[in-house]
Design an enzyme around this catalytic site. Structure first.
Site, PDB file in Angstrom:
ATOM      1  N   ASP A  45       1.639 -10.463 -15.439  1.00 40.94           N
ATOM      2  CA  ASP A  45       1.635 -10.756 -13.998  1.00 40.94           C
ATOM      3  C   ASP A  45       1.944 -12.245 -13.784  1.00 40.94           C
ATOM      4  O   ASP A  45       2.755 -12.610 -12.933  1.00 40.94           O
ATOM      5  CB  ASP A  45       0.256 -10.450 -13.374  1.00 40.94           C
ATOM      6  N   GLU A  68       1.666 -12.568  -5.076  1.00 45.30           N
ATOM      7  CA  GLU A  68       0.315 -12.011  -5.177  1.00 45.30           C
ATOM      8  C   GLU A  68      -0.609 -12.892  -6.013  1.00 45.30           C
ATOM      9  O   GLU A  68      -1.797 -12.984  -5.741  1.00 45.30           O
ATOM     10  CB  GLU A  68       0.350 -10.596  -5.775  1.00 45.30           C
ATOM     11  N   ASP A 123       5.548  -9.282  -5.536  1.00 43.78           N
ATOM     12  CA  ASP A 123       4.492  -8.722  -6.379  1.00 43.78           C
ATOM     13  C   ASP A 123       5.043  -8.758  -7.802  1.00 43.78           C
ATOM     14  O   ASP A 123       5.943  -7.991  -8.142  1.00 43.78           O
ATOM     15  CB  ASP A 123       4.129  -7.286  -5.961  1.00 43.78           C
ATOM     16  N   ILE A 125       3.847  -7.959 -10.716  1.00 43.70           N
ATOM     17  CA  ILE A 125       3.719  -6.609 -11.280  1.00 43.70           C
ATOM     18  C   ILE A 125       2.954  -5.776 -10.259  1.00 43.70           C
ATOM     19  O   ILE A 125       1.750  -5.945 -10.082  1.00 43.70           O
ATOM     20  CB  ILE A 125       2.960  -6.556 -12.627  1.00 43.70           C
ATOM     21  N   ASP A 126       3.670  -4.907  -9.606  1.00 42.21           N
ATOM     22  CA  ASP A 126       3.019  -3.961  -8.709  1.00 42.21           C
ATOM     23  C   ASP A 126       2.638  -2.768  -9.575  1.00 42.21           C
ATOM     24  O   ASP A 126       3.462  -2.275 -10.346  1.00 42.21           O
ATOM     25  CB  ASP A 126       4.010  -3.549  -7.608  1.00 42.21           C
ATOM     26  N   THR A 128      -0.318  -2.847 -11.715  1.00 40.17           N
ATOM     27  CA  THR A 128      -0.788  -3.391 -13.007  1.00 40.17           C
ATOM     28  C   THR A 128      -1.547  -2.326 -13.806  1.00 40.17           C
ATOM     29  O   THR A 128      -1.471  -2.298 -15.042  1.00 40.17           O
ATOM     30  CB  THR A 128      -1.695  -4.628 -12.765  1.00 40.17           C
ATOM     31  N   SER A 239       2.744   2.212  -8.321  1.00 34.57           N
ATOM     32  CA  SER A 239       3.628   1.141  -7.829  1.00 34.57           C
ATOM     33  C   SER A 239       4.686   1.609  -6.826  1.00 34.57           C
ATOM     34  O   SER A 239       4.726   2.774  -6.426  1.00 34.57           O
ATOM     35  CB  SER A 239       4.321   0.439  -9.001  1.00 34.57           C
ATOM     36  N   LYS A 242       7.329   4.675  -6.296  1.00 37.98           N
ATOM     37  CA  LYS A 242       7.276   5.812  -5.358  1.00 37.98           C
ATOM     38  C   LYS A 242       8.386   5.693  -4.313  1.00 37.98           C
ATOM     39  O   LYS A 242       9.008   6.679  -3.942  1.00 37.98           O
ATOM     40  CB  LYS A 242       5.902   5.885  -4.680  1.00 37.98           C
ATOM     41  N   ARG A 256       0.648   7.575   1.529  1.00 39.16           N
ATOM     42  CA  ARG A 256      -0.414   6.630   1.154  1.00 39.16           C
ATOM     43  C   ARG A 256      -1.475   6.710   2.238  1.00 39.16           C
ATOM     44  O   ARG A 256      -1.366   6.059   3.286  1.00 39.16           O
ATOM     45  CB  ARG A 256       0.174   5.216   1.046  1.00 39.16           C
ATOM     46  N   ASP A 269       3.354  -5.306  -1.379  1.00 34.92           N
ATOM     47  CA  ASP A 269       3.292  -3.932  -1.891  1.00 34.92           C
ATOM     48  C   ASP A 269       4.289  -3.000  -1.195  1.00 34.92           C
ATOM     49  O   ASP A 269       4.412  -1.834  -1.606  1.00 34.92           O
ATOM     50  CB  ASP A 269       1.880  -3.351  -1.716  1.00 34.92           C
TER      51      ASP A 269
HETATM   52  P1  AMP Z   1      -0.297   2.026  -6.351  1.00 33.63           P
HETATM   53  O1  AMP Z   1       0.276   1.734  -7.688  1.00 33.63           O
HETATM   54  O2  AMP Z   1       0.685   2.648  -5.396  1.00 33.63           O
HETATM   55  O3  AMP Z   1      -1.588   2.778  -6.433  1.00 33.63           O
HETATM   56  O4  AMP Z   1      -0.573   0.652  -5.644  1.00 33.63           O
HETATM   57  C1  AMP Z   1      -1.004  -0.498  -6.292  1.00 33.63           C
HETATM   58  C2  AMP Z   1      -1.437  -1.460  -5.219  1.00 33.63           C
HETATM   59  O5  AMP Z   1      -2.517  -0.923  -4.491  1.00 33.63           O
HETATM   60  C3  AMP Z   1      -1.951  -2.781  -5.716  1.00 33.63           C
HETATM   61  O6  AMP Z   1      -0.906  -3.711  -5.811  1.00 33.63           O
HETATM   62  C4  AMP Z   1      -2.986  -3.196  -4.656  1.00 33.63           C
HETATM   63  O7  AMP Z   1      -2.507  -4.272  -3.882  1.00 33.63           O
HETATM   64  C5  AMP Z   1      -3.112  -1.976  -3.772  1.00 33.63           C
HETATM   65  N1  AMP Z   1      -4.479  -1.590  -3.414  1.00 33.63           N
HETATM   66  C6  AMP Z   1      -5.658  -2.055  -3.894  1.00 33.63           C
HETATM   67  N2  AMP Z   1      -6.701  -1.467  -3.263  1.00 33.63           N
HETATM   68  C7  AMP Z   1      -6.189  -0.618  -2.361  1.00 33.63           C
HETATM   69  C8  AMP Z   1      -6.751   0.288  -1.381  1.00 33.63           C
HETATM   70  N3  AMP Z   1      -8.070   0.428  -1.238  1.00 33.63           N
HETATM   71  N4  AMP Z   1      -5.897   0.995  -0.609  1.00 33.63           N
HETATM   72  C9  AMP Z   1      -4.562   0.879  -0.757  1.00 33.63           C
HETATM   73  N5  AMP Z   1      -3.969   0.054  -1.655  1.00 33.63           N
HETATM   74  C10 AMP Z   1      -4.764  -0.686  -2.444  1.00 33.63           C
HETATM   75 MG    MG Z   2       0.856  -4.515  -5.859  1.00 30.27          MG
END
Ligand code: AMP
Ligand code: MG
Length: 331
Positions: A45, A68, A123, A125-126, A128, A239, A242, A256, A269
């Site tokens: 990251d 980030e 971001d 690394i989106d 992580t 990430s 999607k 989401r 994000d």
């Molecule tokens: P994903 O890989 O789509 O699940 O998304 C990862 C991202 O979810 C991370 O970069 C965070 O910024 C974000 N994230 C963290 N907590 C939450 C939450 N409670 N609701 C939605 N997104 C979140």
């Molecule tokens: Mg992210």
């Protein structure tokens, strides 16, 4: 010359370099730190943010970057080993020996506030958690001007490609079709245009969502899918991959669903992913059908959740969401 050609070239080069660093770190990954919000952060990251910020600052000096990560944790004496590893990986990518302070400075170059006429959002690394599981993750870079996303690049180092390999890069600039490139390709490649699918019946859709149930309410999305008559299993990937999946027709819907009333989505994000889907012919709104508002700082303060679709089914998906959420509120 197409509009923002220089910015697009700089963003693609930066994301390619950062994606290479992520792959290099993954070869001998040691572990992660925990941030104050309990989410993990790795050598990759920090190294990815340093590389993108260094690269963009050289190509477009003066452009602020809202990233980030921040270097605070890396500056703690207890994390000297981690910092040394970040410096090693940055050095290997740039082919020179930067000092620790230079690397820390590049990371903090990504600490701009989300205000002003024009800034990038990154971001490094989106996903992580996906990176640590050796599944999907993305390097995501977007350019915001006057509250609108005008350019987006996604590096997806582990995403399968149509040719049977791994590693894809997606680029979108407002007003032009989105394109996909092999990640390993030379920067000179023009890539290929991508497009969402054309399905008109939501029951035929495949929908994708987070692997992490803490990031998206999977029970709610299951009820929405049922109401729409979708029988296929959800496609769970981490990430902004999607958004890439919807943009190139691997899936028709990305849901989401909010897990907490007080969570606000972060601009890094969604900026790049949203533009990639829209530029491939799809639609992106929040769960109430409102457009995403990138003019409110570092979060999407005016929005709740995300709905991205291939377009024709968007209204039906929003209707189903309204019914499921309405029924919950009523009960
Ligand atoms: P994903 O890989 O789509 O699940 O998304 C990862 C991202 O979810 C991370 O970069 C965070 O910024 C974000 N994230 C963290 N907590 C939450 C939450 N409670 N609701 C939605 N997104 C979140
Ligand atoms: Mg992210």
């Amino acid at each position: 010359m197409p509009e923002r050609a220089e910015e697009l070239r700089a963003a693609v080069l930066a994301v390619r370099a950062a994606s290479r660093v992520c792959l290099a770190v993954q070869e001998h990954l040691v572990g992660a730190l925990e941030k104050s919000d309990k989410s993990p952060v790795t050598v990759a990251d920090f190294a990815s943010q340093a590389i993108v910020c260094r690269s963009l600052a050289a190509a477009l000096p003066g452009d602020p970057i809202v990233g980030e990560e921040a270097s605070d944790a890396l500056r703690e004496p207890g994390n000297a080993g981690l910092l040394a590893a970040v410096v090693e990986h940055v050095a290997a990518e740039i082919g020179a020996r930067p000092s620790r302070d230079e690397v820390l400075g590049w990371i903090d170059h990504g600490g701009a506030e989300a205000k002003g006429r024009r800034y990038w959002t990154l971001d490094p690394i989106d996903g992580t958690k996906g990176f640590l599981r050796r599944e999907q993750y993305a390097v995501a870079l977007g350019l915001i001007e006057d509250g609108r996303v005008v350019l987006g690049v996604l590096g997806c180092p582990s995403l399968p490609t149509p040719g049977g390999g791994r590693g894809a890069l997606f680029a979108a600039a407002a007003g032009a079709p989105a394109r996909a490139f092999p990640l390993a390709d030379g920067a000179a490649s023009d890539g290929l245009p991508i497009a969402v699918d054309r399905i008109a019946e939501a029951s035929k859709a495949r929908f994708c969502e987070s692997v992490e149930s803490g990031h998206s309410n999977q029970q709610e999305s299951a009820r929405i899918a049922e109401l729409l008559g979708i029988t296929s299993e959800p496609y769970r990937i981490d990430s902004q991959c999607k958004y890439a999946a919807v943009a190139r027709g691997d899936a028709s819907i990305y849901l989401r669903m909010p897990t907490r009333e007080d969570y606000r989505e972060k601009i890094w994000d969604h900026a790049a992913g949203m533009l990639v889907v829209e530029s491939a012919g799809g639609r992106v709104t929040d769960v109430d059908g409102h457009p995403l508002d990138f003019g409110r700082g570092s979060t999407l303060a005016g929005n709740r959740g995300i709905v991205a679709t291939s377009g024709r089914i968007h209204g039906d998906v929003l209707d189903a969401i309204r019914r499921v959420r309405g029924a919950q509120r009523g009960s």
